[in-house]
Design an enzyme around this catalytic site. Structure first.
Site, PDB file in Angstrom:
ATOM      1  N   HIS A 244       0.824  -1.219   0.000  1.00 52.85           N
ATOM      2  CA  HIS A 244       0.000   0.000   0.000  1.00 52.85           C
ATOM      3  C   HIS A 244       0.864   1.278   0.000  1.00 52.85           C
ATOM      4  O   HIS A 244       0.790   2.095  -0.909  1.00 52.85           O
ATOM      5  CB  HIS A 244      -0.886   0.030   1.251  1.00 52.85           C
ATOM      6  CG  HIS A 244      -1.794  -1.142   1.410  1.00 52.85           C
ATOM      7  ND1 HIS A 244      -2.894  -1.367   0.608  1.00 52.85           N
ATOM      8  CD2 HIS A 244      -1.773  -2.160   2.301  1.00 52.85           C
ATOM      9  CE1 HIS A 244      -3.509  -2.460   1.014  1.00 52.85           C
ATOM     10  NE2 HIS A 244      -2.853  -2.975   2.030  1.00 52.85           N
TER      11      HIS A 244
HETATM   12  O1  RIB Z   1      -5.067   0.290   4.614  1.00 53.01           O
HETATM   13  C1  RIB Z   1      -3.669   0.235   4.402  1.00 53.01           C
HETATM   14  C2  RIB Z   1      -2.975   1.227   5.263  1.00 53.01           C
HETATM   15  O2  RIB Z   1      -3.201   0.896   6.619  1.00 53.01           O
HETATM   16  C3  RIB Z   1      -1.440   1.221   5.097  1.00 53.01           C
HETATM   17  O3  RIB Z   1      -0.950   2.518   5.316  1.00 53.01           O
HETATM   18  C4  RIB Z   1      -0.971   0.300   6.180  1.00 53.01           C
HETATM   19  O4  RIB Z   1       0.348   0.642   6.657  1.00 53.01           O
HETATM   20  C5  RIB Z   1      -1.974   0.604   7.256  1.00 53.01           C
HETATM   21  O5  RIB Z   1      -1.532   1.762   7.931  1.00 53.01           O
END
Ligand code: RIB
Ligand code: CA
Length: 315
Positions: A244
């Site tokens: 992500h």
């Molecule tokens: O939904 C994904 C996000 O949530 C990313 O930033 C992961 O590190 C968590 O913080």
């Protein structure tokens, strides 16, 4: 892939496995002016410790400024189910030597962007620090190049059918940021799910021939991903994980590997079933309000993964 220019960024994060990889990517492809930490995947003390550990592992001196311990209005909620109690479960964490540069991330963001314009704020955790900075210094949005966010989604959620963790953890903060007037690039789950790691990537990190003898960074990331794949197998039934947070860094360093659409985006604050949802208006221009966000829709995953892997080395 040539880097068009080296952007200056402040990385606001809540390490977190994917945050750790995003720090490495930022160290490789940006002028990383500073790191600010926020409560999110783990409590603030741990996300701050984890950010310090990653910079220490990389051997970089980037200052780490501690930020908000809790959201604007919501209770502080964490993601130990994914990242473990430490927030960086998997590898053996080295003894911490580095210390935070300050405990006032908001002052660091406001002051730094006053002394230097055109900095990107890259926010890969809940948006609490960014919202505090915007409320303290509204002119900030005119001094920065923009805010690149890992957060939200055009449709699918993760912590609920429609809400993504970073926005869900502090929706009031996300609402402040989306209404701020800043240039915003949004890498939501619709985008980040296109950049997936699997055990073949772990094997590449463990077997890489260019590893520095006794190098620690690639084995550290291999252990992070091995743990994360195990959690995903438990939770989702397959040993794969979305990268992500690196997407929000690449949206600044390599926008040419993305496709974006200008959209009007709002954050749902009150819905019993939809609180924390980013409501992305995809109606035609004549029906939808004026766009406030560059929403990322596509990424070239092969190029993106090679860029990520190229950043996982001793610095
Ligand atoms: O939904 C994904 C996000 O949530 C990313 O930033 C992961 O590190 C968590 O913080
Ligand atoms: Ca994160």
């Amino acid at each position: 892939m040539e880097l068009r220019s080296t952007p200056a960024i402040i990385l606001d994060c809540d390490p977190g496995h994917d945050d750790a990889i995003a720090i490495m990517l930022a160290a490789q492809f940006t002028r990383l002016v500073g790191i600010t930490t926020v409560s999110g995947n783990a409590p603030l003390e741990l996300t701050t410790r984890n950010a310090l550990i990653v910079t220490q592992l990389l051997g970089i001196e980037t200052p780490v400024h501690q930020g908000a311990a809790h959201p604007l209005a919501a209770p502080a909620l964490h993601a130990a189910i994914v990242h473990g109690e430490s927030g960086l479960e998997g590898p053996v964490l080295p003894p911490l030597v580095r210390k935070p540069a300050s405990r006032d991330a908001v002052a660091f963001i406001c002051d730094t962007t006053r002394h230097e314009t055109d900095i990107w704020l890259v926010a890969i955790g809940p948006l609490t620090n960014i919202a505090h900075a915007v409320e303290k210094d509204p002119d900030l949005v005119n001094r920065i190049a923009g805010i690149s966010i890992m957060g939200g989604s055009t449709h699918v959620g993760n912590v609920s059918p429609v809400a993504e963790f970073n926005v869900w953890a502090d929706p009031e903060a996300a609402d402040v940021v989306f209404r701020s007037g800043a240039t915003i690039r949004m890498c939501g789950l619709n985008l980040t799910h296109q950049l997936m790691t699997d055990d073949a990537i772990v094997a590449r990190l463990r077997d890489r021939s260019d590893a520095v003898a006794g190098g620690v960074v690639a084995p550290f990331v291999a252990a992070l991903l091995d743990y994360l794949h195990g959690r995903m197998a438990e939770l989702r039934g397959e040993r794969r994980a979305a990268l992500h947070d690196p997407c929000a860094v690449l949206a600044v360093t390599h926008p040419q590997i993305f496709s974006f659409g200008d959209r009007h985006v709002q954050v749902e604050l009150d819905g019993e079933l939809t609180r924390g949802m980013t409501v992305v208006d995809e109606r035609s221009a004549k029906d939808a309000p004026a766009p406030n966000v560059e929403v990322a829709y596509e990424i070239d995953p092969a190029v993106a993964m090679e860029l990520v892997l190229s950043s996982i080395h001793e610095h």
